[in-house]
Design an enzyme around this catalytic site. Structure first.
Site, PDB file in Angstrom:
ATOM      1  N   GLY A 131      37.943 -51.046  55.020  1.00 16.39           N
ATOM      2  CA  GLY A 131      36.857 -51.126  55.156  1.00 16.39           C
ATOM      3  C   GLY A 131      36.484 -51.790  53.747  1.00 16.39           C
ATOM      4  O   GLY A 131      35.438 -52.943  53.600  1.00 16.39           O
ATOM      5  N   ASN A 154      46.668 -52.783  43.013  1.00 14.11           N
ATOM      6  CA  ASN A 154      45.124 -52.905  43.059  1.00 14.11           C
ATOM      7  C   ASN A 154      44.489 -52.533  41.318  1.00 14.11           C
ATOM      8  O   ASN A 154      43.457 -52.461  40.496  1.00 14.11           O
ATOM      9  CB  ASN A 154      44.053 -50.969  43.974  1.00 14.11           C
ATOM     10  CG  ASN A 154      45.177 -50.130  43.734  1.00 14.11           C
ATOM     11  OD1 ASN A 154      46.628 -49.903  43.688  1.00 14.11           O
ATOM     12  ND2 ASN A 154      44.763 -49.101  42.409  1.00 14.11           N
ATOM     13  N   THR A 172      43.613 -44.991  52.860  1.00 14.87           N
ATOM     14  CA  THR A 172      44.578 -43.779  52.686  1.00 14.87           C
ATOM     15  C   THR A 172      45.087 -42.674  53.956  1.00 14.87           C
ATOM     16  O   THR A 172      46.278 -42.816  54.321  1.00 14.87           O
ATOM     17  CB  THR A 172      43.047 -42.837  52.076  1.00 14.87           C
ATOM     18  OG1 THR A 172      42.691 -42.811  50.914  1.00 14.87           O
ATOM     19  CG2 THR A 172      44.534 -41.533  51.128  1.00 14.87           C
ATOM     20  N   CYS A 203      40.821 -45.604  41.750  1.00 10.50           N
ATOM     21  CA  CYS A 203      40.557 -45.051  43.551  1.00 10.50           C
ATOM     22  C   CYS A 203      41.302 -43.797  43.700  1.00 10.50           C
ATOM     23  O   CYS A 203      41.167 -43.490  44.991  1.00 10.50           O
ATOM     24  CB  CYS A 203      41.928 -45.759  43.993  1.00 10.50           C
ATOM     25  SG  CYS A 203      40.906 -47.943  43.984  1.00 10.50           S
TER      26      CYS A 203
HETATM   27  C1  PLP Z   1      45.708 -50.302  47.310  1.00  5.39           C
HETATM   28  C2  PLP Z   1      45.038 -49.668  47.472  1.00  5.39           C
HETATM   29  N1  PLP Z   1      45.437 -48.483  48.847  1.00  5.39           N
HETATM   30  C3  PLP Z   1      45.174 -47.473  49.281  1.00  5.39           C
HETATM   31  C4  PLP Z   1      43.304 -47.493  48.712  1.00  5.39           C
HETATM   32  C5  PLP Z   1      42.632 -46.194  49.039  1.00  5.39           C
HETATM   33  O1  PLP Z   1      41.902 -46.598  50.350  1.00  5.39           O
HETATM   34  P1  PLP Z   1      40.878 -46.018  50.990  1.00  5.39           P
HETATM   35  O2  PLP Z   1      39.408 -45.967  50.157  1.00  5.39           O
HETATM   36  O3  PLP Z   1      40.054 -47.310  52.258  1.00  5.39           O
HETATM   37  O4  PLP Z   1      41.275 -44.847  51.859  1.00  5.39           O
HETATM   38  C6  PLP Z   1      43.033 -47.817  47.410  1.00  5.39           C
HETATM   39  C7  PLP Z   1      41.599 -48.290  47.415  1.00  5.39           C
HETATM   40  O5  PLP Z   1      40.464 -46.944  46.788  1.00  5.39           O
HETATM   41  C8  PLP Z   1      43.501 -49.262  46.952  1.00  5.39           C
HETATM   42  O6  PLP Z   1      43.252 -50.136  46.293  1.00  5.39           O
END
Ligand code: PLP
Length: 387
Positions: free
Chosen positions: A209, A160, A79, A335
């Site tokens: 991560g 995702n 994010t 997410c």
């Molecule tokens: C494609 C994608 N982008 C961004 C994110 C956000 O990642 P994070 O949880 O490391 O902020 C996610 C999952 O939450 C994701 O699947």
């Protein structure tokens, strides 16, 4: 009658998050209380030891994508990486080159879409490209959308929700030709499919991560150093860590964890991909055989091995999930906030509201076993037929 149903819930939601691999946890442990120095303390051994660990981790992340260690900046997750890449590149290029456009895609993760929306409120002209019914972007439409006003093009590598893999090489080539910096959200691709920043012409890449059996709360952003040299306006002001791009003390144990997770993924990606593909295809074949009405969302072939996204016509996913006690799968994306909004990804495929409401995401991963697949199959059949 024997049942495959286990006493513990089965986890098949690996696109939402993954458990931290115990090997990763082992590597992180010394960095909590023994090697605890501030990696930015340049005056003593405690600092140097922590810095060496952070640098080693930077090298492990870089190695997986063909980058140089100094092109990796640690962040709190994808994010933050997406926000820094998109806002940082757009704001920098508008100020220095007068490029005022941003191009992205309707099926991107919310943190990309919301970053783009914020730039729109700042006066940028943002184009949201549609996707085809198979979830992939139309390259002719992309080419038509690119011009010399585009500061950044943001296209995710792997979606995702539906797991489809975008044609990154062609996309990178088109971005390069227009002089647009190509950012790719690789949260779902890094460690799962081979990625090479030079072969794909990627200028900015977001990494997380917790999607690759590393800890939560750590991620990285790849920032191309040469041809072109990418510069960003930082989001945070402070001590100027990470070459001024991301101020704040780095969490050494989390950096070490991300590095270890990347190294393990590099060693195991090919064999693991084959194992997951075989189990995923088997589950899909069995579900198709027993429930002929079920359809697959997103392209069947251009897809990461561990993902299925299904629609059971006439059966809302909320209803199905309620009947699936003991099986952790999800409706659309987990997410975001946890609130059940209609999937913007399935909407982008052109599905009608009933089909959007019936999407079910199944994600297999490193600790998924054949027994899990057998049990999941049985539970899904029972949930669909027993309603
Ligand atoms: C494609 C994608 N982008 C961004 C994110 C956000 O990642 P994070 O949880 O490391 O902020 C996610 C999952 O939450 C994701 O699947």
């Amino acid at each position: 009658m024997t049942s495959n149903r286990p006493s513990r819930p089965i986890y098949l939601d690996y696109q939402a998050t993954t458990p931290c691999d115990p090997r990763v946890v082992d590597r992180m442990m010394p960095y909590f209380s023994e090697i605890f120095g501030n990696p930015h303390s340049a005056d003593h051994r405690h600092g140097w030891d922590a810095e060496a660990a952070v640098d080693a981790a930077r090298g492990q992340v870089a190695a997986l994508i063909g980058a140089k260690p100094r092109e990796i900046v640690f962040t709190s997750g994808a994010t933050e990486s997406n926000n820094l890449a998109i806002k940082g590149a757009a704001r920098h290029r508008r100020a220095t080159e007068g490029r005022t456009r941003v191009v992205t895609v309707a099926s991107e993760h919310k943190c990309v879409l919301e970053s783009a929306a914020r730039l729109e409120r700042e006066g940028f002209d943002v184009t949201y490209l549609p996707v085809r019914p198979d979830g992939l972007i139309d390259l002719a439409a992309l080419e038509a959308a690119l011009d010399d006003k585009v500061a950044v093009l943001s296209v995710m590598a792997v979606n995702n929700e539906i797991g489809v893999i975008q044609p990154l090489e062609e996309i990178g080539r088109l971005a390069r030709a227009a002089g647009a910096w190509f950012h790719s959200d690789c949260a779902q691709a890094f460690g799962k499919i081979p990625l090479d920043v030079d072969a794909l012409s990627i200028d900015l890449m977001s990494i997380s991560g917790h999607k690759i059996y590393g800890p939560k709360g750590i991620g990285a952003l790849y920032i191309r150093a040469r041809n072109p040299k990418v510069a960003l306006e930082p989001l945070m002001d402070g001590g100027g860590q990470e070459r001024g791009l991301r101020s704040g003390t780095l969490p050494t144990p989390l950096c070490v964890g991300l590095g270890a997770a990347a190294e393990i993924a590099a060693n195991e990606m090919t064999a693991e991909g084959e194992r997951l593909r075989a189990m995923r295809d088997d589950l899909w074949d069995r579900l198709r055989r027993d429930l002929p009405q079920v359809t697959l969302n997103g392209d069947a072939d251009r897809r990461i091995p561990g993902n299925l996204n299904l629609t059971v016509p006439g059966l809302e996913s909320a209803e199905l999930l309620a009947a699936l006690d003991g099986l952790s799968v999800s409706a659309g994306s987990a997410c975001s906030s946890g609130a059940q909004a209609a999937s913007h990804v399935l909407q982008a495929l052109g599905h009608d509201p009933a089909k959007v409401a019936a999407g079910l995401r199944i994600g297999l991963g490193r600790f998924t076993t054949r027994a899990d697949i057998d049990a999941a199959h049985e539970m899904l059949i029972a949930a669909v037929s027993g309603r």
